[in-house]
Design a protein around this motif. Structure first.
Motif, PDB file in Angstrom:
ATOM      1  N   GLY A 269       0.099 -30.625 -37.776  1.00  0.00           N
ATOM      2  CA  GLY A 269      -0.261 -29.527 -36.889  1.00  0.00           C
ATOM      3  C   GLY A 269      -1.420 -29.835 -35.962  1.00  0.00           C
ATOM      4  O   GLY A 269      -1.849 -28.982 -35.192  1.00  0.00           O
ATOM      5  N   ALA A 270      -1.936 -31.059 -36.010  1.00  0.00           N
ATOM      6  CA  ALA A 270      -3.081 -31.426 -35.167  1.00  0.00           C
ATOM      7  C   ALA A 270      -2.648 -31.561 -33.711  1.00  0.00           C
ATOM      8  O   ALA A 270      -1.501 -31.869 -33.418  1.00  0.00           O
ATOM      9  CB  ALA A 270      -3.694 -32.733 -35.652  1.00  0.00           C
ATOM     10  N   GLY A 271      -3.601 -31.338 -32.819  1.00  0.00           N
ATOM     11  CA  GLY A 271      -3.346 -31.505 -31.393  1.00  0.00           C
ATOM     12  C   GLY A 271      -3.575 -32.944 -30.966  1.00  0.00           C
ATOM     13  O   GLY A 271      -3.439 -33.873 -31.767  1.00  0.00           O
ATOM     14  N   ASP A 272      -3.977 -33.114 -29.719  1.00  0.00           N
ATOM     15  CA  ASP A 272      -4.183 -34.451 -29.174  1.00  0.00           C
ATOM     16  C   ASP A 272      -5.642 -34.860 -29.102  1.00  0.00           C
ATOM     17  O   ASP A 272      -5.976 -35.882 -28.522  1.00  0.00           O
ATOM     18  CB  ASP A 272      -3.575 -34.537 -27.766  1.00  0.00           C
ATOM     19  CG  ASP A 272      -2.060 -34.469 -27.803  1.00  0.00           C
ATOM     20  OD1 ASP A 272      -1.483 -34.892 -28.824  1.00  0.00           O
ATOM     21  OD2 ASP A 272      -1.465 -33.979 -26.835  1.00  0.00           O
ATOM     22  N   GLY A 273      -6.541 -34.048 -29.680  1.00  0.00           N
ATOM     23  CA  GLY A 273      -7.964 -34.379 -29.642  1.00  0.00           C
ATOM     24  C   GLY A 273      -8.298 -35.539 -30.562  1.00  0.00           C
ATOM     25  O   GLY A 273      -7.505 -35.912 -31.425  1.00  0.00           O
ATOM     26  N   PRO A 274      -9.478 -36.131 -30.382  1.00  0.00           N
ATOM     27  CA  PRO A 274      -9.899 -37.210 -31.277  1.00  0.00           C
ATOM     28  C   PRO A 274     -10.028 -36.689 -32.705  1.00  0.00           C
ATOM     29  O   PRO A 274     -10.399 -35.540 -32.922  1.00  0.00           O
ATOM     30  CB  PRO A 274     -11.251 -37.652 -30.721  1.00  0.00           C
ATOM     31  CG  PRO A 274     -11.665 -36.602 -29.770  1.00  0.00           C
ATOM     32  CD  PRO A 274     -10.474 -35.802 -29.386  1.00  0.00           C
TER      33      PRO A 274
END
Length: 94
Positions: free
Chosen positions: A64-69
């Motif tokens: 479910g994580a986005g594209d951020g570091p």
């Protein structure tokens, strides 16, 4: 991706999506699959998300994580961080 020592533990810092290869590599190097892990996406920003997991469940937790570091903390300190975030009411994704 860099592996750097931090207070007797290990921190992995990577950008983008973190895959099962990270967990598999650490398990192959001797870490137990039930080793606590906390992944933090976009740390320090208002959009930060915390993903408590284990090495065995990390890849699923980060789906479910986005594209951020993403910064991953591995070991007992991760278990303490997960307990603190639950007690503090910080935004936690499961």
């Amino acid at each position: 991706m860099a592996l750097t020592p931090a207070s007797g533990e290990r921190s992995l810092r990577g950008h983008g999506t973190v895959t099962a290869a990270v967990s598999a590599g650490l398990i192959a190097q001797g870490r137990a699959p039930d080793t606590p892990v906390v992944a933090v996406e976009s740390a320090g920003s208002p959009d930060a998300q915390i993903f408590p997991a284990t090495l065995a469940t990390l890849a699923v937790a980060l789906q479910g994580a986005g594209d951020g570091p993403v910064m991953i903390v591995v070991g007992e300190v991760a278990a303490q961080a997960a307990a603190w975030t639950q007690a503090s009411g910080a935004p936690v994704r499961r």
